[in-house]
Design an enzyme around this catalytic site. Structure first.
Site, PDB file in Angstrom:
ATOM      1  CB  THR A 196       4.335   2.894 -18.004  1.00 60.65           C
ATOM      2  OG1 THR A 196       3.981   4.260 -18.196  1.00 60.65           O
ATOM      3  CG2 THR A 196       5.337   2.775 -16.873  1.00 60.65           C
TER       4      THR A 196
ATOM      5  CG  HIS B 171      -0.342   8.155  -6.013  1.00 54.99           C
ATOM      6  ND1 HIS B 171      -0.429   8.146  -7.373  1.00 54.99           N
ATOM      7  CD2 HIS B 171      -1.186   7.177  -5.568  1.00 54.99           C
ATOM      8  CE1 HIS B 171      -1.281   7.215  -7.763  1.00 54.99           C
ATOM      9  NE2 HIS B 171      -1.752   6.607  -6.676  1.00 54.99           N
TER      10      HIS B 171
ATOM     11  CG  HIS C  51      -3.663   5.330 -10.594  1.00 54.52           C
ATOM     12  ND1 HIS C  51      -4.822   6.003 -10.301  1.00 54.52           N
ATOM     13  CD2 HIS C  51      -3.154   4.907  -9.412  1.00 54.52           C
ATOM     14  CE1 HIS C  51      -5.011   5.984  -8.993  1.00 54.52           C
ATOM     15  NE2 HIS C  51      -4.017   5.328  -8.436  1.00 54.52           N
TER      16      HIS C  51
ATOM     17  CB  THR D 193      -0.909   0.015   1.245  1.00 50.92           C
ATOM     18  OG1 THR D 193      -1.726  -1.143   1.242  1.00 50.92           O
ATOM     19  CG2 THR D 193      -1.764   1.257   1.286  1.00 50.92           C
TER      20      THR D 193
ATOM     21  CD  GLU E 143      -1.854   5.684  -1.755  1.00 47.17           C
ATOM     22  OE1 GLU E 143      -1.822   6.906  -2.039  1.00 47.17           O
ATOM     23  OE2 GLU E 143      -2.667   4.898  -2.270  1.00 47.17           O
TER      24      GLU E 143
ATOM     25  CB  VAL F 136       5.947   7.180 -17.222  1.00 46.51           C
ATOM     26  CG1 VAL F 136       7.286   6.468 -17.146  1.00 46.51           C
ATOM     27  CG2 VAL F 136       5.726   8.032 -15.971  1.00 46.51           C
TER      28      VAL F 136
ATOM     29  CG  ASP G 254       2.172   6.343 -16.747  1.00 45.74           C
ATOM     30  OD1 ASP G 254       2.575   6.584 -17.905  1.00 45.74           O
ATOM     31  OD2 ASP G 254       2.676   5.472 -16.021  1.00 45.74           O
TER      32      ASP G 254
END
Length: 675
Positions: A248, A222, A228, A215, A219, A245, A243
């Site tokens: 990706t 971010h 995402h 988790t 986070e 990037v 995103d």
């Protein structure tokens, strides 16, 4: 398998057996934009800077490794949400493992992304110096109802300077199923520049597990300006997105692990389902360009990220040359928050930050002190009792004082009637006791208007609505010799809008506040005594605005110590209007009399199995009547010139009864428990 997902900027997960959910990124940003008019421009500038290809490569080699000072703020109510230091240490281990690419499951990365999996060269260390320059273990603990978290800037009560520390709040609940969220760097006010996570989504031991242990990995991504993988839409798996990037692939986003599935968005392109910024349950990597974007965030002025890893800040926060000579921080809870005069209350030590050598418990309202870790105090003064805990070790001491126990007052006269018109004396006092919320108003004297006389009580709910339920406690009153007691009081209230749902409740207790029974409950339109909506502050109620209420207390007959609690709760959806309270009175509507002969009459044993003895102070003729709680006569016996007489109970059921002794027009009633 039902799953609760943990990703997103202030996202609110909608859980189903198909593991579908809704990410509230747009809602979070809109909320932020409405509360901070400059936030949208900052967000747009941040996106332009981050998504400029030339900029993505310009700062990647600024330093070899980045070290981030971290502080955890654990908000709790003494339950399992008060996770252990060990569980927090496990969360730090997971963060460092994932960001340094030391996770063994990199062996599972699909071939298309093996060469793109990045060691991010970002490390995390618990701070050892707090903003005041004092020694800390990097974990603060706060007994606070804010652990039931809401997406409101006012909830960020404990944030340390965000340009110096990564703040992580650990909480019990969040609205609508959210498990964690944060904002992009520089978009939220500094006080809200923090990660919020449910306690059972932190680390991989204790209340958490390996399945949810990443988790914080997500986070922190971010927090370092990663979106995402499918971009900033609310519906992963629906629309193909980017995103920003380059390495990706465009994707819809995934909540499964079909690793070799292609053709979702681009023919022949395998999507990066194993990316930490995905929603799948098999994430294990960041890409090289995500690493670059995070490094760029750490070199940006946005959110002060360029300062947080600097050598001066690492020294100031104790990451370099850690300080381990910490004094403890005092914290505790009372095992009972309401008691009566003469009773003892146990306290649980929740102190943190260091090992403890000495404890001292004390209160000006108590007759003793305690040096045990979990102390006990006996209270001999009524009112809201301040309790102090002082803790120490060889490196120092700390103390905290909390108004943690309501000590209910006895009715010194022993009479039935409790009358309060607030005309004389000081309010609150040690007889009529008012609780105080963390924020906002409590009950207070109002002298500009009253039902009778010049004074009443009010709650300033229009301008200063209380943040929690507030209570008004009465001293005890005696119903031992009464069959038909009645509570009377007057109040005035007007709604601010038709949807306001402010509430007034009245409770009674016969066991020193251990249990309370609701006897009166009105809210919203049923509470509105004026019959009108008043959009301005309701002040100075007229005679027509006051409403008289009567509540039967007949079921409490036979109890010697009965307490009242008036409870006001402001509408959780927004402030309503003001409440006024006056002329509180408990009396016997029948007027039963007790003569000298009956004054000392008694029954024993009580409780009883099959018989009782009615004992008088001298020989007399009298009448004994046993009734049930419905007032029905169960046993009646005439006694002629006897001092004591036996009453057979063998044929009646177990339960509560009332024994009334009648003598020459006088009566006394005693509560009886039949086992």
């Amino acid at each position: 398998m039902k799953k609760k997902y943990f990703f997103g900027f202030l996202f609110f997960a909608i859980i189903s057996s198909q593991a579908q959910f809704n990410c509230g990124f747009i809602e979070a940003q809109e909320y932020l934009f409405k509360t901070d008019k400059t936030a949208k421009k900052r967000f747009e500038n941040l996106m332009k800077e981050a998504e400029t290809s030339a900029n993505q490569n310009s700062k990647v080699n600024a330093v070899a490794n980045y070290t981030i000072p971290v502080v955890f703020h654990v908000l709790h109510l003494g339950g399992s949400e008060n996770i252990s230091d060990a569980q927090i240490y496990s969360a730090m281990n997971v963060l460092n493992r994932d960001y340094l690419k030391q996770n063994s499951d990199t062996a599972n990365i699909v071939s298309q992304f093996v060469n793109l999996a990045a060691k991010c060269n970002i490390e995390f260390r618990l701070a050892t110096i707090d903003p005041d320059g004092k020694c800390t273990n990097g974990i603060t603990r706060h007994y606070d109802t804010l652990t039931n978290w809401k997406p409101n800037l006012s909830y960020y009560q404990y944030t340390w300077p965000a340009s110096k520390y990564l703040n992580i709040y650990v909480v019990k609940t969040m609205q609508s199923g959210a498990a964690a969220y944060t904002y992009l760097p520089g978009t939220a006010p500094g006080v809200a520049d923090a990660i919020i996570a449910l306690s059972n989504y932190v680390g991989n031991i204790g209340t958490a597990n390996n399945y949810v242990s990443r988790t914080l990995t997500h986070e922190v991504g971010h927090w370092l300006n990663l979106q995402h993988t499918w971009g900033s839409t609310n519906q992963p798996g629906v629309t193909c997105g980017d995103d920003g990037v380059s390495d990706t692939p465009i994707t819809k986003g995934h909540s499964n692990c079909n690793l070799f599935t292609t053709n979702f968005c681009t023919s022949g392109v395998t999507e990066n389902i194993q990316n930490y910024m995905e929603y799948s349950y098999c994430t294990n990597m960041f890409t090289v360009d995500q690493k670059t974007r995070m490094h760029n965030a750490l070199n940006s002025l946005a959110g002060g990220r360029n300062n947080i890893w600097s050598t001066p800040n690492l020294i100031a926060t104790g990451v370099i040359s850690p300080n381990t000579n910490c004094a403890p921080k005092a914290e505790f809870i009372a095992t009972s928050t309401i008691t009566c005069l003469g009773n003892a209350v146990n306290f649980t030590d929740l102190s943190y930050n260091a090992s403890i050598s000495n404890w001292k418990w004390s209160s000006a309202f108590a007759s003793n002190t305690s040096t045990l870790q979990n102390g006990m105090l006996t209270f001999t003064n009524s009112g809201i009792a301040p309790v102090q805990l002082k803790v120490s070790n060889t490196f120092g001491s700390d103390s905290t004082i909390k108004a943690s126990v309501v000590v209910l007052a006895a009715n010194g006269s022993g009479n039935l009637n409790v009358v309060k018109d607030f005309e004389t004396g000081v309010f609150p006092d040690n007889n009529w006791i008012a609780s105080y919320p963390k924020y906002g108003s409590s009950y207070a004297t109002y002298s500009a208007s009253a039902s009778t006389g010049s004074n009443c009580l009010w709650v300033n709910n229009f301008f200063d609505n209380p943040s929690e339920v507030i209570s008004l406690y009465s001293p005890s009153f005696n119903l031992q010799n009464v069959l038909n007691a009645q509570l009377n009081f007057k109040y005035a209230y007007a709604q601010q809008s038709a949807s306001n749902n402010d509430a007034l409740k009245v409770y009674v207790s016969t066991n020193c506040g251990i249990n309370w029974t609701l006897v009166y409950n009105k809210s919203g339109t049923t509470l509105n005594s004026t019959g009108t909506i008043q959009t301005v502050a309701f002040l100075n109620p007229t005679s027509n605005d006051w409403k008289s209420e009567s509540v039967s207390l007949g079921s409490l007959s036979g109890n010697a110590d009965v307490y009242l609690k008036f409870e006001f709760m402001s509408d959780v959806n927004g402030s309503g209007n003001n409440l006024f309270l006056d002329d509180i009175n408990v009396s016997d509507i029948v007027g039963i009399r007790v003569n000298e002969l009956l004054g000392n009459a008694s029954i024993y044993p009580n409780p009883s199995n099959d018989r009782i003895i009615v004992e008088m102070i001298k020989t007399s003729s009298f009448d004994v009547v046993v009734t049930n709680t419905l007032g029905q006569t169960i046993i009646q016996k005439m006694v002629n010139n006897e001092k004591n007489t036996e009453i057979d109970l063998s044929k009646i059921n177990t339960g509560i009864y009332f024994v009334t002794i009648n003598d020459n027009g006088f009566s006394k009633t005693i509560k009886l428990i039949k086992n």
